[in-house]
Write a protein that holds these residues in place. Sequence first.
Motif, PDB file in Angstrom:
ATOM      1  N   SER A   2      -3.270 -10.510   8.800  1.00 30.97           N
ATOM      2  CA  SER A   2      -2.236  -9.868   8.352  1.00 30.97           C
ATOM      3  C   SER A   2      -2.059  -9.184   7.053  1.00 30.97           C
ATOM      4  N   GLU A   3      -2.826  -9.916   6.232  1.00 31.58           N
ATOM      5  CA  GLU A   3      -3.133  -9.609   4.699  1.00 31.58           C
ATOM      6  C   GLU A   3      -4.045  -8.219   4.792  1.00 31.58           C
ATOM      7  N   TRP A   4      -4.982  -8.117   5.671  1.00 31.32           N
ATOM      8  CA  TRP A   4      -5.955  -6.994   5.737  1.00 31.32           C
ATOM      9  C   TRP A   4      -4.865  -5.760   6.227  1.00 31.32           C
ATOM     10  N   MET A   5      -3.897  -6.073   7.210  1.00 27.51           N
ATOM     11  CA  MET A   5      -3.052  -5.001   7.392  1.00 27.51           C
ATOM     12  C   MET A   5      -2.315  -4.528   6.432  1.00 27.51           C
ATOM     13  N   ALA A   6      -1.495  -5.614   5.770  1.00 30.34           N
ATOM     14  CA  ALA A   6      -0.686  -5.404   4.637  1.00 30.34           C
ATOM     15  C   ALA A   6      -1.543  -4.148   3.718  1.00 30.34           C
ATOM     16  N   ALA A   7      -2.790  -4.684   3.370  1.00 32.46           N
ATOM     17  CA  ALA A   7      -3.481  -3.770   2.340  1.00 32.46           C
ATOM     18  C   ALA A   7      -3.578  -2.380   2.894  1.00 32.46           C
ATOM     19  N   LEU A   8      -3.912  -2.050   4.184  1.00 29.59           N
ATOM     20  CA  LEU A   8      -3.869  -1.088   4.631  1.00 29.59           C
ATOM     21  C   LEU A   8      -2.808  -0.478   4.559  1.00 29.59           C
ATOM     22  N   ILE A   9      -1.797  -0.697   4.902  1.00 32.07           N
ATOM     23  CA  ILE A   9      -0.233  -0.049   4.691  1.00 32.07           C
ATOM     24  C   ILE A   9      -0.042   0.023   3.151  1.00 32.07           C
ATOM     25  N   THR A  10      -0.452  -0.786   2.327  1.00 29.82           N
ATOM     26  CA  THR A  10      -0.320  -0.389   0.825  1.00 29.82           C
ATOM     27  C   THR A  10      -1.107   0.680   0.360  1.00 29.82           C
ATOM     28  N   GLY A  11      -2.201   0.774   0.708  1.00 28.61           N
ATOM     29  CA  GLY A  11      -3.108   2.004   0.492  1.00 28.61           C
ATOM     30  C   GLY A  11      -2.554   3.341   0.942  1.00 28.61           C
ATOM     31  N   GLU A  12      -2.132   3.223   2.413  1.00 26.33           N
ATOM     32  CA  GLU A  12      -1.656   4.407   2.876  1.00 26.33           C
ATOM     33  C   GLU A  12      -0.295   4.980   2.194  1.00 26.33           C
ATOM     34  N   VAL A  13       0.558   3.943   1.763  1.00 29.04           N
ATOM     35  CA  VAL A  13       1.612   4.283   0.971  1.00 29.04           C
ATOM     36  C   VAL A  13       1.574   5.004  -0.245  1.00 29.04           C
ATOM     37  N   ALA A  14       0.244   4.629  -1.054  1.00 22.80           N
ATOM     38  CA  ALA A  14      -0.103   5.065  -2.180  1.00 22.80           C
ATOM     39  C   ALA A  14      -0.369   6.498  -1.752  1.00 22.80           C
ATOM     40  N   VAL A  15      -1.246   6.573  -0.824  1.00 25.83           N
ATOM     41  CA  VAL A  15      -1.922   7.973  -0.324  1.00 25.83           C
ATOM     42  C   VAL A  15      -0.558   9.057   0.061  1.00 25.83           C
ATOM     43  N   HIS A  16       0.321   8.683   0.364  1.00 16.93           N
ATOM     44  CA  HIS A  16       1.478   9.266   0.777  1.00 16.93           C
ATOM     45  C   HIS A  16       2.412   9.384  -0.263  1.00 16.93           C
ATOM     46  N   ASP A  17       2.199   9.342  -1.606  1.00 16.16           N
ATOM     47  CA  ASP A  17       2.819   9.408  -2.740  1.00 16.16           C
ATOM     48  C   ASP A  17       4.178   8.438  -2.852  1.00 16.16           C
ATOM     49  N   GLY A  18       3.670   7.147  -2.325  1.00 18.84           N
ATOM     50  CA  GLY A  18       4.828   6.298  -2.458  1.00 18.84           C
ATOM     51  C   GLY A  18       5.848   6.461  -1.203  1.00 18.84           C
ATOM     52  N   ASP A  19       5.667   6.935  -0.284  1.00 17.29           N
ATOM     53  CA  ASP A  19       6.498   7.158   0.851  1.00 17.29           C
ATOM     54  C   ASP A  19       6.421   6.039   1.824  1.00 17.29           C
ATOM     55  N   LEU A  20       7.188   5.095   2.240  1.00 20.30           N
ATOM     56  CA  LEU A  20       7.099   3.929   2.742  1.00 20.30           C
ATOM     57  C   LEU A  20       6.886   4.084   4.174  1.00 20.30           C
ATOM     58  N   HIS A  21       7.942   4.809   4.692  1.00 17.74           N
ATOM     59  CA  HIS A  21       7.967   5.346   6.165  1.00 17.74           C
ATOM     60  C   HIS A  21       6.399   6.036   6.525  1.00 17.74           C
ATOM     61  N   ALA A  22       6.171   7.023   5.613  1.00 16.06           N
ATOM     62  CA  ALA A  22       5.063   7.733   6.201  1.00 16.06           C
ATOM     63  C   ALA A  22       3.540   6.841   5.904  1.00 16.06           C
ATOM     64  N   GLY A  23       3.420   5.935   5.181  1.00 15.35           N
ATOM     65  CA  GLY A  23       2.504   4.994   4.972  1.00 15.35           C
ATOM     66  C   GLY A  23       2.177   3.937   6.065  1.00 15.35           C
ATOM     67  N   VAL A  24       3.527   3.559   6.590  1.00 11.52           N
ATOM     68  CA  VAL A  24       3.390   2.940   7.329  1.00 11.52           C
ATOM     69  C   VAL A  24       3.182   3.461   8.873  1.00 11.52           C
ATOM     70  N   VAL A  25       3.578   4.188   9.000  1.00 11.26           N
ATOM     71  CA  VAL A  25       3.341   5.108  10.127  1.00 11.26           C
ATOM     72  C   VAL A  25       1.649   5.603  10.108  1.00 11.26           C
ATOM     73  N   ALA A  26       1.322   6.117   9.172  1.00 12.54           N
ATOM     74  CA  ALA A  26      -0.051   6.342   8.967  1.00 12.54           C
ATOM     75  C   ALA A  26      -1.112   5.294   9.246  1.00 12.54           C
TER      76      ALA A  26
END
Length: 334
Positions: free
Chosen positions: A133-157
């Motif tokens: 779960s924590e690894w998945m959370a870190a993946l989501i956090t990283g993708e949100v940053a890549v998508h300029d802070g867009d939570l929805h885009a980061g979660v989907v990615a």
Amino acid sequence: MCRLFALRSDQPVTAEFWLLDAPYSLLNQSHFNADGTGFGWIDETGSARIRKRPVAAYESEAFARAAATLRSSSMIAHIRLSSGAVHSDENTHPFLQDGIITAHNGVLEVTDEMRRRVAELGTADHVHGTTDSEWMAALITGEVAVHDGDLHAGVVAALRWISAHVPVYSVNILVMNRDELIAVRLPATNELWVLERSATDEHPREAFEQSSDSLRARSEDLRGVRSVVIASEPMDDDPAWRLMGSGELVRLDAEGVLTSEHPFGPLAQALSIDDLGLSAAASQAHAAQERAQTERRHHLAEGHEGHEGHASHEGHEGHAGHAGPTGPDGNAAR
């Protein structure tokens, strides 16, 4: 299996009813999920905060105190049933990373490829425990940053990447920041339910009251409050509970508008319960909990039938609350 809960409302409230008093409250559910409990919420300054301990909610005075006193318009709660990882603060949900709160129910395999992807995104230093779960959370956090802070885009990615590259049993998740709350049920392995309760000046909600064979619970705090609840199972007998579909993403934006979509394709490496190690399989298939859930679904179905019949007889649309704001063992265990 772990249990998820989220509450989003149009004004700060406590979740005391849902966490302590409801017929199927998180406190009651914790008798089956006794390996940890935690809260995540957005405070009055807009900051994301968490509080968690590797103890059972029903044995924790801190859980009862927080449930009765914590006021927020956006919060998450989680009770944990471990699939093999040690009971520690680091392995207890939810996880707070760069202002993003994440909680998970399910199992996925943390592969070397996933670790490399998290490292490429620059968020591997967020992982302090040993859970998938924590690894998945870190993946989501990283993708949100890549998508300029867009939570929805980061979660989907993040979940599209997981769907394509990682063996998955279930990744039911709640993800929240100061502006949005997102819930995902992927795939249909574990349940995730949504309850919308509307309230307007013209049609205010009465004091919220529910009962079962053994108790009656009332909440003045939820009077006149427009809210959405997301949970691993219906927590009372309100017929407005809706089971999310397989692969569904539900999003509550900053204005409280709820939208639904299905942005994920089929899993490239879907796991069955027979593919899991003994600890992970046991965490996902607690026989006593399954019997309790089956009984609850039966009562809910009866409520739906009575509700629909009453609506037809009276010639109006149903319940006032239906409208609202529009790894396997040895890898990374939960």
